[in-house]
Design a protein around this motif. Structure first.
Motif, PDB file in Angstrom:
ATOM      1  N   ASP A 113     -72.030  85.427  46.675  1.00  0.00           N
ATOM      2  CA  ASP A 113     -72.380  84.063  46.925  1.00  0.00           C
ATOM      3  C   ASP A 113     -71.653  83.391  45.912  1.00  0.00           C
ATOM      4  O   ASP A 113     -71.505  82.061  46.376  1.00  0.00           O
ATOM      5  N   VAL A 114     -71.620  83.658  44.594  1.00  0.00           N
ATOM      6  CA  VAL A 114     -71.116  82.818  43.461  1.00  0.00           C
ATOM      7  C   VAL A 114     -69.527  82.781  43.910  1.00  0.00           C
ATOM      8  O   VAL A 114     -68.955  81.587  43.792  1.00  0.00           O
ATOM      9  N   VAL A 115     -68.990  83.704  44.576  1.00  0.00           N
ATOM     10  CA  VAL A 115     -67.403  83.541  44.994  1.00  0.00           C
ATOM     11  C   VAL A 115     -67.275  82.471  45.998  1.00  0.00           C
ATOM     12  O   VAL A 115     -66.365  81.622  45.971  1.00  0.00           O
ATOM     13  N   LEU A 116     -68.314  82.558  47.081  1.00  0.00           N
ATOM     14  CA  LEU A 116     -68.115  81.692  48.195  1.00  0.00           C
ATOM     15  C   LEU A 116     -68.231  80.145  47.812  1.00  0.00           C
ATOM     16  O   LEU A 116     -67.859  79.181  48.137  1.00  0.00           O
ATOM     17  N   ALA A 117     -69.439  79.987  46.509  1.00  0.00           N
ATOM     18  CA  ALA A 117     -69.849  78.902  46.198  1.00  0.00           C
ATOM     19  C   ALA A 117     -68.792  78.005  45.324  1.00  0.00           C
ATOM     20  O   ALA A 117     -68.918  76.766  44.836  1.00  0.00           O
ATOM     21  N   GLY A 118     -68.216  79.021  44.429  1.00  0.00           N
ATOM     22  CA  GLY A 118     -67.359  78.719  43.456  1.00  0.00           C
ATOM     23  C   GLY A 118     -66.269  77.312  43.482  1.00  0.00           C
ATOM     24  O   GLY A 118     -66.615  76.578  42.628  1.00  0.00           O
ATOM     25  N   PRO A 119     -65.501  77.305  44.516  1.00  0.00           N
ATOM     26  CA  PRO A 119     -64.876  76.180  44.487  1.00  0.00           C
ATOM     27  C   PRO A 119     -65.250  74.953  44.737  1.00  0.00           C
ATOM     28  O   PRO A 119     -65.079  73.834  44.033  1.00  0.00           O
ATOM     29  N   GLU A 120     -66.666  74.949  45.300  1.00  0.00           N
ATOM     30  CA  GLU A 120     -67.277  73.639  45.488  1.00  0.00           C
ATOM     31  C   GLU A 120     -68.183  73.252  44.095  1.00  0.00           C
ATOM     32  O   GLU A 120     -68.378  72.095  43.706  1.00  0.00           O
ATOM     33  N   LEU A 121     -68.588  74.286  43.486  1.00  0.00           N
ATOM     34  CA  LEU A 121     -69.231  74.169  42.340  1.00  0.00           C
ATOM     35  C   LEU A 121     -68.356  73.597  41.286  1.00  0.00           C
ATOM     36  O   LEU A 121     -68.760  72.902  40.556  1.00  0.00           O
ATOM     37  N   LEU A 122     -67.295  73.995  41.167  1.00  0.00           N
ATOM     38  CA  LEU A 122     -66.215  73.560  40.181  1.00  0.00           C
ATOM     39  C   LEU A 122     -65.867  72.159  40.505  1.00  0.00           C
ATOM     40  O   LEU A 122     -65.862  71.329  39.610  1.00  0.00           O
ATOM     41  N   GLN A 123     -65.547  71.849  41.758  1.00  0.00           N
ATOM     42  CA  GLN A 123     -65.388  70.335  42.214  1.00  0.00           C
ATOM     43  C   GLN A 123     -66.560  69.573  41.887  1.00  0.00           C
ATOM     44  O   GLN A 123     -66.170  68.408  41.204  1.00  0.00           O
ATOM     45  N   LEU A 124     -67.904  69.904  41.852  1.00  0.00           N
ATOM     46  CA  LEU A 124     -68.993  69.247  41.642  1.00  0.00           C
ATOM     47  C   LEU A 124     -68.910  68.932  39.951  1.00  0.00           C
ATOM     48  O   LEU A 124     -69.080  67.780  39.406  1.00  0.00           O
ATOM     49  N   ALA A 125     -68.569  69.883  39.295  1.00  0.00           N
ATOM     50  CA  ALA A 125     -68.435  69.891  37.661  1.00  0.00           C
ATOM     51  C   ALA A 125     -67.286  68.937  37.025  1.00  0.00           C
ATOM     52  O   ALA A 125     -67.588  67.932  36.526  1.00  0.00           O
ATOM     53  N   ARG A 126     -66.266  68.975  38.030  1.00  0.00           N
ATOM     54  CA  ARG A 126     -64.904  68.054  37.517  1.00  0.00           C
ATOM     55  C   ARG A 126     -65.549  66.785  37.857  1.00  0.00           C
ATOM     56  O   ARG A 126     -65.195  65.588  37.333  1.00  0.00           O
ATOM     57  N   GLN A 127     -66.079  66.563  39.251  1.00  0.00           N
ATOM     58  CA  GLN A 127     -66.622  65.097  39.594  1.00  0.00           C
ATOM     59  C   GLN A 127     -67.497  64.455  38.729  1.00  0.00           C
ATOM     60  O   GLN A 127     -67.284  63.343  38.166  1.00  0.00           O
ATOM     61  N   ALA A 128     -68.402  65.298  37.966  1.00  0.00           N
ATOM     62  CA  ALA A 128     -69.340  64.870  36.926  1.00  0.00           C
ATOM     63  C   ALA A 128     -68.868  64.271  35.751  1.00  0.00           C
ATOM     64  O   ALA A 128     -69.058  63.250  35.228  1.00  0.00           O
ATOM     65  N   GLU A 129     -67.786  65.068  35.354  1.00  0.00           N
ATOM     66  CA  GLU A 129     -66.898  64.673  34.273  1.00  0.00           C
ATOM     67  C   GLU A 129     -66.105  63.316  34.490  1.00  0.00           C
ATOM     68  O   GLU A 129     -66.225  62.287  33.646  1.00  0.00           O
ATOM     69  N   GLN A 130     -65.522  63.031  35.844  1.00  0.00           N
ATOM     70  CA  GLN A 130     -64.843  62.143  36.397  1.00  0.00           C
ATOM     71  C   GLN A 130     -65.541  60.749  36.306  1.00  0.00           C
ATOM     72  O   GLN A 130     -65.235  59.603  36.098  1.00  0.00           O
ATOM     73  N   GLU A 131     -66.857  60.881  36.488  1.00  0.00           N
ATOM     74  CA  GLU A 131     -67.876  59.847  36.744  1.00  0.00           C
ATOM     75  C   GLU A 131     -68.510  59.563  35.476  1.00  0.00           C
ATOM     76  O   GLU A 131     -69.502  58.629  35.358  1.00  0.00           O
ATOM     77  N   GLY A 132     -67.902  60.084  34.376  1.00  0.00           N
ATOM     78  CA  GLY A 132     -68.608  59.592  33.047  1.00  0.00           C
ATOM     79  C   GLY A 132     -69.543  60.479  32.230  1.00  0.00           C
ATOM     80  O   GLY A 132     -70.321  60.013  31.341  1.00  0.00           O
ATOM     81  N   CYS A 133     -70.003  61.607  32.987  1.00  0.00           N
ATOM     82  CA  CYS A 133     -71.129  62.377  32.535  1.00  0.00           C
ATOM     83  C   CYS A 133     -70.514  62.995  31.321  1.00  0.00           C
ATOM     84  O   CYS A 133     -69.398  63.438  31.113  1.00  0.00           O
ATOM     85  N   GLN A 134     -71.680  63.260  30.177  1.00  0.00           N
ATOM     86  CA  GLN A 134     -71.205  63.698  28.761  1.00  0.00           C
ATOM     87  C   GLN A 134     -71.515  65.277  28.837  1.00  0.00           C
ATOM     88  O   GLN A 134     -71.160  65.889  27.739  1.00  0.00           O
ATOM     89  N   ALA A 135     -71.931  65.849  29.857  1.00  0.00           N
ATOM     90  CA  ALA A 135     -72.474  67.129  29.730  1.00  0.00           C
ATOM     91  C   ALA A 135     -72.754  67.779  31.425  1.00  0.00           C
ATOM     92  O   ALA A 135     -73.229  66.844  32.160  1.00  0.00           O
ATOM     93  N   VAL A 136     -72.888  68.907  31.471  1.00  0.00           N
ATOM     94  CA  VAL A 136     -73.103  69.577  32.914  1.00  0.00           C
ATOM     95  C   VAL A 136     -73.936  70.838  32.893  1.00  0.00           C
ATOM     96  O   VAL A 136     -73.850  71.470  31.767  1.00  0.00           O
ATOM     97  N   VAL A 137     -75.114  70.568  33.413  1.00  0.00           N
ATOM     98  CA  VAL A 137     -76.078  71.858  33.220  1.00  0.00           C
ATOM     99  C   VAL A 137     -75.936  72.590  34.916  1.00  0.00           C
ATOM    100  O   VAL A 137     -76.067  72.024  35.905  1.00  0.00           O
TER     101      VAL A 137
END
Length: 236
Positions: free
Chosen positions: A51-75
């Motif tokens: 499941d982690v392998v399948l979800a990995g690309p989208e999770l990475l995208q969500l994390a990078r999107q958070a940084e691009q939107e000005g978030c100071q940390a990701v949980v």
């Protein structure tokens, strides 16, 4: 300060995510804005390495999107911290997982810790995983579980709490000095459980957002050192 929480399951209802953020808001500073997102394209729940392998690309995208939107940390809102290391390789802000935050916190409270899960079928998986969080295995005691398979903890909180009290007292009698609730659906039950059992009880959801806030306030981030060098352009 903005902290983005990524729920690594598919199609979580917006109301449920808002409820969890509202509960967690009590444990961070008044100037901290919490927001949560979930998987919308990858139709899995994180129950295995596959499941982690399948979800990995989208999770990475969500994390990078958070940084691009000005978030100071990701949980990462999952006790098994899916793809947290991969996100750290890609981001310039702190990335915190629930299990790691919990296991790094307990040595400030006790010499050893035991873990309670919601599903007995996950004990073997968590025993293997907890060996990767940087804590000497000799300080990690028994990993046990109440049995909430096929039932919602949110809808049956009183029953879950009764089972937790029984399990917690048994673990204390066996020498546990601290407990970690290895399922973030336990949100809100740690404090009353600790008072009734008589030892500290750590909720990974609270531990993760608190650590993320602390790292951000100190101006700290996680190392991007990786080998081989991550192909960041693959996740743009």
């Amino acid at each position: 300060m903005k902290i983005r929480i990524i729920n690594p399951d598919y199609g979580v209802e917006k109301e449920a995510m808002a409820q969890r953020c509202s509960l967690l808001q009590h444990y961070v500073g008044a100037d901290v804005e919490l927001s949560m997102v979930c998987l919308t394209r990858t139709k899995v729940e994180i129950d295995s390495a596959s499941d982690v392998v399948l979800a990995g690309p989208e999770l990475l995208q969500l994390a990078r999107q958070a940084e691009q939107e000005g978030c100071q940390a990701v949980v990462l809102y999952c006790f098994s911290d899916p793809v947290v290391e991969a996100c750290r390789e890609q981001l310039n802000i702190p990335v915190v997982g629930g299990a790691q935050a919990s296991m790094l916190l307990f040595p400030a409270l006790a010499r050893n810790v035991s873990v309670i899960l919601a599903d007995p079928a996950r004990i073997g998986e968590k025993e293997a995983f907890l060996g990767t969080v940087g804590i000497d295995r000799h300080h990690i005691g028994k990993i046990t579980a109440i049995d909430f398979r096929g039932k919602s903890i949110w809808d049956n909180r009183e029953e879950a709490y009764r089972q937790l009290v029984t399990a917690g007292k048994e673990l204390k009698a066996q020498g546990a000095e601290c407990l970690v609730l290895g399922c973030l659906s336990f949100l809100g039950l740690a404090a009353p459980l600790g008072r009734e059992v008589g030892i500290p009880v750590i909720d990974p959801a609270i531990a993760a957002v608190s650590l993320a806030e602390s790292l951000s306030r100190q101006g700290l981030s996680t190392s991007k050192v990786a080998y081989p060098k991550p192909l960041s352009q693959s996740f743009s």
